[in-house]
Write a protein that holds these residues in place. Structure first.
Motif, PDB file in Angstrom:
ATOM      1  N   GLN A 262       0.826  -1.203   0.000  1.00 25.14           N
ATOM      2  CA  GLN A 262       0.000   0.000   0.000  1.00 25.14           C
ATOM      3  C   GLN A 262       0.860   1.253   0.000  1.00 25.14           C
ATOM      4  O   GLN A 262       0.566   2.230  -0.691  1.00 25.14           O
ATOM      5  CB  GLN A 262      -0.919   0.004   1.224  1.00 25.14           C
ATOM      6  CG  GLN A 262      -2.081  -0.981   1.130  1.00 25.14           C
ATOM      7  CD  GLN A 262      -3.017  -0.645  -0.019  1.00 25.14           C
ATOM      8  OE1 GLN A 262      -3.212  -1.444  -0.934  1.00 25.14           O
ATOM      9  NE2 GLN A 262      -3.588   0.535  -0.011  1.00 25.14           N
ATOM     10  N   ASN A 263       1.937   1.212   0.774  1.00 28.82           N
ATOM     11  CA  ASN A 263       2.825   2.369   0.838  1.00 28.82           C
ATOM     12  C   ASN A 263       3.487   2.633  -0.509  1.00 28.82           C
ATOM     13  O   ASN A 263       3.615   3.793  -0.944  1.00 28.82           O
ATOM     14  CB  ASN A 263       3.895   2.136   1.912  1.00 28.82           C
ATOM     15  CG  ASN A 263       4.795   3.334   2.107  1.00 28.82           C
ATOM     16  OD1 ASN A 263       4.344   4.427   2.451  1.00 28.82           O
ATOM     17  ND2 ASN A 263       6.081   3.149   1.884  1.00 28.82           N
ATOM     18  N   ALA A 264       3.903   1.550  -1.189  1.00 27.21           N
ATOM     19  CA  ALA A 264       4.512   1.707  -2.514  1.00 27.21           C
ATOM     20  C   ALA A 264       3.511   2.290  -3.504  1.00 27.21           C
ATOM     21  O   ALA A 264       3.847   3.160  -4.322  1.00 27.21           O
ATOM     22  CB  ALA A 264       5.035   0.349  -3.013  1.00 27.21           C
ATOM     23  N   GLN A 265       2.254   1.818  -3.423  1.00 24.27           N
ATOM     24  CA  GLN A 265       1.215   2.367  -4.297  1.00 24.27           C
ATOM     25  C   GLN A 265       0.983   3.850  -4.012  1.00 24.27           C
ATOM     26  O   GLN A 265       0.834   4.662  -4.935  1.00 24.27           O
ATOM     27  CB  GLN A 265      -0.093   1.597  -4.107  1.00 24.27           C
ATOM     28  CG  GLN A 265      -0.085   0.197  -4.683  1.00 24.27           C
ATOM     29  CD  GLN A 265      -1.457  -0.462  -4.603  1.00 24.27           C
ATOM     30  OE1 GLN A 265      -2.473   0.193  -4.771  1.00 24.27           O
ATOM     31  NE2 GLN A 265      -1.479  -1.751  -4.337  1.00 24.27           N
ATOM     32  N   ASP A 266       0.953   4.194  -2.716  1.00 28.43           N
ATOM     33  CA  ASP A 266       0.726   5.598  -2.341  1.00 28.43           C
ATOM     34  C   ASP A 266       1.847   6.498  -2.845  1.00 28.43           C
ATOM     35  O   ASP A 266       1.602   7.625  -3.290  1.00 28.43           O
ATOM     36  CB  ASP A 266       0.603   5.715  -0.817  1.00 28.43           C
ATOM     37  CG  ASP A 266      -0.684   5.093  -0.289  1.00 28.43           C
ATOM     38  OD1 ASP A 266      -1.608   4.874  -1.099  1.00 28.43           O
ATOM     39  OD2 ASP A 266      -0.753   4.813   0.916  1.00 28.43           O
TER      40      ASP A 266
ATOM     41  N   LYS B 172       3.375  10.580  -6.830  1.00 26.58           N
ATOM     42  CA  LYS B 172       4.214  11.036  -7.937  1.00 26.58           C
ATOM     43  C   LYS B 172       3.384  11.248  -9.206  1.00 26.58           C
ATOM     44  O   LYS B 172       3.555  12.236  -9.936  1.00 26.58           O
ATOM     45  CB  LYS B 172       5.313  10.001  -8.188  1.00 26.58           C
ATOM     46  CG  LYS B 172       6.513  10.513  -8.964  1.00 26.58           C
ATOM     47  CD  LYS B 172       7.609   9.467  -8.951  1.00 26.58           C
ATOM     48  CE  LYS B 172       8.867  10.000  -9.601  1.00 26.58           C
ATOM     49  NZ  LYS B 172       9.978   9.003  -9.561  1.00 26.58           N
ATOM     50  N   ALA B 173       2.450  10.307  -9.446  1.00 27.92           N
ATOM     51  CA  ALA B 173       1.596  10.406 -10.631  1.00 27.92           C
ATOM     52  C   ALA B 173       0.694  11.629 -10.562  1.00 27.92           C
ATOM     53  O   ALA B 173       0.469  12.311 -11.574  1.00 27.92           O
ATOM     54  CB  ALA B 173       0.757   9.137 -10.767  1.00 27.92           C
ATOM     55  N   LEU B 174       0.176  11.931  -9.372  1.00 22.25           N
ATOM     56  CA  LEU B 174      -0.717  13.083  -9.236  1.00 22.25           C
ATOM     57  C   LEU B 174       0.035  14.396  -9.446  1.00 22.25           C
ATOM     58  O   LEU B 174      -0.522  15.356  -9.994  1.00 22.25           O
ATOM     59  CB  LEU B 174      -1.380  13.071  -7.858  1.00 22.25           C
ATOM     60  CG  LEU B 174      -2.412  11.957  -7.638  1.00 22.25           C
ATOM     61  CD1 LEU B 174      -2.979  12.031  -6.230  1.00 22.25           C
ATOM     62  CD2 LEU B 174      -3.530  12.038  -8.674  1.00 22.25           C
TER      63      LEU B 174
END
Length: 301
Positions: free
Chosen positions: A36-40, A45-47
């Motif tokens: 979850q942390n990696a996704q966040d 970064k994507a946002l």
């Protein structure tokens, strides 16, 4: 079998069992949290990238287009289209190593430039935004060309009347645009309509790789900590329990042969010390009992 093991081995097996159980539970929890942390982190970064592209779109629409307006009346320039400008800027950004694996697309149901045509999956994302106007963001995993991708998507909504100059009807669009793209696509858009989705994606292996590195680091730390704990507990057990009890057993063996001079020596005031005191009292009682048994025999003689 467990009953026949030495005390040190019993404690070692018990600690190993606790360790393996804790490792199983903690590894499951850590894997979820780290993933979850990696996704966040990737999403954050994507946002940022998406906000940057929105800034490019806004700049193109409010700063570039007014300057090119006299020319645009005579000639259509793709560079004046906010979506085109954002895509080109992002492609330039991808030349940097940190962003090489990021992909940007303004997936549109009915685009002027077929490069922006939404595929089947992207169409479902756009439809979700259209069916739920309050939905502002989607994220997750998808398959594309045999690869797993992590994506972040936001709706593209027509909020400015100026956008309809090129997308209302073919007759209202610049003739040079019709010559370039034809009149079959990119028309009949409506104000406030959600026509597509901004999508930034990155290979899922980045999520897995980032989470795996953190997971291995944490598991390594746990292994070292538990190994030190098992070694320390065994060392303390041998010094303060196993060895004193072994010495007491040896002394008890000597006392059982009639040698009352042997002492149960242990100075610590813990449970093992209490056992040593109890053995010494038992030895004294045994010695007194033996003396009492010997006295009648002396009177008979």
């Amino acid at each position: 079998m467990f009953k026949n093991l030495k005390l040190g081995k019993k404690f070692t097996l018990l600690l190993l069992s606790v360790f393996l159980g804790s490792l199983l539970l903690s590894s499951t929890a850590f894997a979820y949290v780290l993933n979850q942390n990696a996704q966040d982190q990737l999403m954050s970064k994507a946002l940022v990238l998406m906000q940057t592209m929105n800034s490019v779109r806004h700049y193109t629409n409010t700063q570039v287009n007014p300057e090119l307006e006299p020319r645009l009346e005579q000639e259509f320039l793709p560079e004046s289209v906010p979506a085109y400008a954002a895509r080109e800027v992002f492609e330039k950004l991808r030349e940097e190593t940190a962003y090489r694996e990021f992909f940007y697309k303004e997936a549109t149901l009915n685009p002027t430039n077929l490069r922006d045509k939404a595929d089947a999956f992207e169409t479902t994302v756009v439809e979700q935004f259209r069916n739920s106007p309050k939905l502002s963001e989607l994220q997750g995993f998808r398959k594309s060309a045999g690869n797993n991708l992590f994506y972040v998507a936001r709706p593209i909504q027509i909020k400015e009347q100026s956008c309809l100059q090129c997308h209302s009807t073919p007759s209202a669009a610049p003739a040079s645009m019709i010559e370039r793209y034809g009149e079959a696509n990119g028309f009949n858009w409506q104000l406030n309509e959600i026509v597509g989705a901004q999508m930034i994606s990155v290979p899922a292996r980045q999520v897995v790789s980032s989470a795996a590195q953190a997971f291995l680091l944490l598991m390594s730390i746990l292994l070292v900590v538990f190994a030190i704990a098992i070694f320390a507990v065994n060392a303390l057990l041998r010094r303060f329990v196993v060895r004193p009890l072994s010495r007491m057993a040896q002394v008890a063996e000597v006392v059982s042969t009639g040698d009352m001079g042997a002492e149960f020596e242990y100075s610590a005031k813990d449970e093992v010390g209490d056992i040593a005191k109890a053995f010494n009292r038992m030895k004294v009682s045994l010695s007194m009992a033996m003396q009492m048994l010997e006295q009648p025999q002396q009177y008979k003689d």
